[in-house]
Design a protein around this motif. Sequence first.
Motif, PDB file in Angstrom:
ATOM      1  N   GLN A  31     -32.715  14.466 -19.542  1.00 18.22           N
ATOM      2  CA  GLN A  31     -32.565  13.145 -18.941  1.00 18.22           C
ATOM      3  C   GLN A  31     -31.092  12.799 -18.763  1.00 18.22           C
ATOM      4  OE1 GLN A  31     -34.781  10.567 -21.543  1.00 18.22           O
ATOM      5  NE2 GLN A  31     -36.726  10.984 -20.503  1.00 18.22           N
ATOM      6  N   ASP A  32     -30.282  13.093 -19.772  1.00 19.28           N
ATOM      7  CA  ASP A  32     -28.848  12.827 -19.661  1.00 19.28           C
ATOM      8  C   ASP A  32     -28.225  13.618 -18.513  1.00 19.28           C
ATOM      9  OD1 ASP A  32     -28.823  11.028 -21.768  1.00 19.28           O
ATOM     10  OD2 ASP A  32     -28.253  12.530 -23.256  1.00 19.28           O
ATOM     11  N   VAL A  33     -28.615  14.870 -18.375  1.00 23.18           N
ATOM     12  CA  VAL A  33     -28.090  15.716 -17.295  1.00 23.18           C
ATOM     13  C   VAL A  33     -28.511  15.161 -15.937  1.00 23.18           C
ATOM     14  CG1 VAL A  33     -28.272  18.016 -16.241  1.00 23.18           C
ATOM     15  CG2 VAL A  33     -27.899  17.801 -18.702  1.00 23.18           C
ATOM     16  N   ASN A  34     -29.776  14.744 -15.801  1.00 24.15           N
ATOM     17  CA  ASN A  34     -30.253  14.164 -14.539  1.00 24.15           C
ATOM     18  C   ASN A  34     -29.516  12.881 -14.190  1.00 24.15           C
ATOM     19  OD1 ASN A  34     -32.118  16.180 -14.066  1.00 24.15           O
ATOM     20  ND2 ASN A  34     -33.806  15.064 -15.007  1.00 24.15           N
ATOM     21  N   PHE A  35     -29.295  12.032 -15.196  1.00 23.75           N
ATOM     22  CA  PHE A  35     -28.605  10.760 -14.956  1.00 23.75           C
ATOM     23  C   PHE A  35     -27.152  11.008 -14.564  1.00 23.75           C
ATOM     24  CE2 PHE A  35     -26.833   6.591 -16.144  1.00 23.75           C
ATOM     25  CZ  PHE A  35     -27.711   5.770 -15.459  1.00 23.75           C
ATOM     26  N   GLU A  36     -26.503  11.957 -15.230  1.00 20.34           N
ATOM     27  CA  GLU A  36     -25.115  12.289 -14.876  1.00 20.34           C
ATOM     28  C   GLU A  36     -25.033  12.885 -13.474  1.00 20.34           C
ATOM     29  OE1 GLU A  36     -23.417  14.712 -17.970  1.00 20.34           O
ATOM     30  OE2 GLU A  36     -23.822  13.192 -19.487  1.00 20.34           O
ATOM     31  N   ALA A  37     -26.010  13.705 -13.098  1.00 24.24           N
ATOM     32  CA  ALA A  37     -26.030  14.281 -11.751  1.00 24.24           C
ATOM     33  C   ALA A  37     -26.190  13.185 -10.703  1.00 24.24           C
ATOM     34  CB  ALA A  37     -27.143  15.309 -11.634  1.00 24.24           C
ATOM     35  N   LEU A  38     -27.077  12.222 -10.958  1.00 28.90           N
ATOM     36  CA  LEU A  38     -27.249  11.097 -10.046  1.00 28.90           C
ATOM     37  C   LEU A  38     -25.955  10.300  -9.928  1.00 28.90           C
ATOM     38  CD1 LEU A  38     -29.110   9.288  -8.281  1.00 28.90           C
ATOM     39  CD2 LEU A  38     -29.689   8.056 -10.381  1.00 28.90           C
ATOM     40  N   SER A  39     -25.288  10.110 -11.045  1.00 27.87           N
ATOM     41  CA  SER A  39     -24.026   9.387 -11.059  1.00 27.87           C
ATOM     42  C   SER A  39     -22.965  10.114 -10.232  1.00 27.87           C
ATOM     43  CB  SER A  39     -23.549   9.211 -12.505  1.00 27.87           C
ATOM     44  OG  SER A  39     -22.283   8.631 -12.550  1.00 27.87           O
ATOM     45  N   GLU A  40     -22.881  11.421 -10.375  1.00 24.74           N
ATOM     46  CA  GLU A  40     -21.896  12.196  -9.616  1.00 24.74           C
ATOM     47  C   GLU A  40     -22.227  12.210  -8.128  1.00 24.74           C
ATOM     48  OE1 GLU A  40     -21.472  16.065 -11.347  1.00 24.74           O
ATOM     49  OE2 GLU A  40     -20.824  15.241 -13.277  1.00 24.74           O
ATOM     50  N   GLU A  41     -23.517  12.347  -7.784  1.00 30.12           N
ATOM     51  CA  GLU A  41     -23.931  12.352  -6.379  1.00 30.12           C
ATOM     52  C   GLU A  41     -23.584  11.045  -5.687  1.00 30.12           C
ATOM     53  OE1 GLU A  41     -28.098  13.140  -6.023  1.00 30.12           O
ATOM     54  OE2 GLU A  41     -27.926  15.097  -7.012  1.00 30.12           O
ATOM     55  N   SER A  42     -23.736   9.940  -6.405  1.00 31.16           N
ATOM     56  CA  SER A  42     -23.498   8.620  -5.808  1.00 31.16           C
ATOM     57  C   SER A  42     -22.061   8.144  -6.019  1.00 31.16           C
ATOM     58  CB  SER A  42     -24.480   7.606  -6.386  1.00 31.16           C
ATOM     59  OG  SER A  42     -24.308   7.505  -7.777  1.00 31.16           O
ATOM     60  N   HIS A  43     -21.224   8.983  -6.609  1.00 28.21           N
ATOM     61  CA  HIS A  43     -19.813   8.656  -6.857  1.00 28.21           C
ATOM     62  C   HIS A  43     -19.663   7.355  -7.640  1.00 28.21           C
ATOM     63  CE1 HIS A  43     -18.894  11.935  -4.167  1.00 28.21           C
ATOM     64  NE2 HIS A  43     -19.631  11.363  -3.223  1.00 28.21           N
ATOM     65  N   THR A  44     -20.446   7.230  -8.691  1.00 26.92           N
ATOM     66  CA  THR A  44     -20.386   6.058  -9.556  1.00 26.92           C
ATOM     67  C   THR A  44     -20.067   6.492 -10.976  1.00 26.92           C
ATOM     68  OG1 THR A  44     -22.743   6.167 -10.020  1.00 26.92           O
ATOM     69  CG2 THR A  44     -22.064   4.759  -8.191  1.00 26.92           C
ATOM     70  N   HIS A  45     -19.590   5.545 -11.735  1.00 27.10           N
ATOM     71  CA  HIS A  45     -19.289   5.759 -13.147  1.00 27.10           C
ATOM     72  C   HIS A  45     -19.818   4.566 -13.931  1.00 27.10           C
ATOM     73  CE1 HIS A  45     -16.749   9.060 -11.903  1.00 27.10           C
ATOM     74  NE2 HIS A  45     -16.164   8.244 -11.042  1.00 27.10           N
ATOM     75  N   PRO A  46     -21.082   4.627 -14.354  1.00 26.84           N
ATOM     76  CA  PRO A  46     -21.662   3.462 -15.035  1.00 26.84           C
ATOM     77  C   PRO A  46     -20.984   3.176 -16.376  1.00 26.84           C
ATOM     78  CG  PRO A  46     -23.239   5.273 -14.924  1.00 26.84           C
ATOM     79  CD  PRO A  46     -22.022   5.711 -14.202  1.00 26.84           C
ATOM     80  N   GLU A  47     -20.536   1.926 -16.531  1.00 27.92           N
ATOM     81  CA  GLU A  47     -19.925   1.514 -17.798  1.00 27.92           C
ATOM     82  C   GLU A  47     -21.000   1.205 -18.831  1.00 27.92           C
ATOM     83  OE1 GLU A  47     -19.067  -1.054 -15.117  1.00 27.92           O
ATOM     84  OE2 GLU A  47     -17.809   0.528 -14.310  1.00 27.92           O
ATOM     85  N   LYS A  48     -22.102   0.665 -18.355  1.00 26.98           N
ATOM     86  CA  LYS A  48     -23.209   0.321 -19.247  1.00 26.98           C
ATOM     87  C   LYS A  48     -24.447   1.061 -18.774  1.00 26.98           C
ATOM     88  CE  LYS A  48     -21.411  -4.268 -20.071  1.00 26.98           C
ATOM     89  NZ  LYS A  48     -21.569  -5.679 -19.855  1.00 26.98           N
TER      90      LYS A  48
END
Length: 164
Positions: A37-54
């Motif tokens: 799940q962590d890997v999937n969430f990080e991949a989504l974050s990288e694809e969308s060029h975002t860096h979630p703080e929370k």
Amino acid sequence: MITIDSAALIVSSFYFSGFVAPFAIHSYKIKNYKHEQDVNFEALSEESHTHPEKSERWRNHYQLGIDSTNKKLLYCRYGHYPTQTVLNLEDYNKVSVQEKFHHVQVNKEKRTIVDYLALQFHPKDSKEPSKTLEIYDGNMFSDLAGERVLAKKWKGLIESQLTA
């Protein structure tokens, strides 16, 4: 001094390992599932060029993250019907908590049973449909485990981004 027969020690250690093994295997599976799940969430974050703080994950089934600098919300639902969504918060002017429930009467006592809980996003363009992100599904889980509080918390976080 206590003396233990070697055969009794071997048999007891065999039974003990048989008792502990299912718990160890379950713990290992959960750990791997969380890592996926962590890997999937990080991949989504990288694809969308975002860096979630929370970010927050609950029930090992849902995950939300917010990037306040880019004003984007990341959402993942895992399980049998996985979903990954990135919402640009600049396209929305309002967020609300959507709740579906039914009433049950047990003897003389009336109870309210929550069937569904979601965050609903209302777009600035009234021609666009609203977007709904599921927080809780009563068909999947038998009881609430703080999802109402969680939904209100995230509603507040998102509203602060919509007004900023």
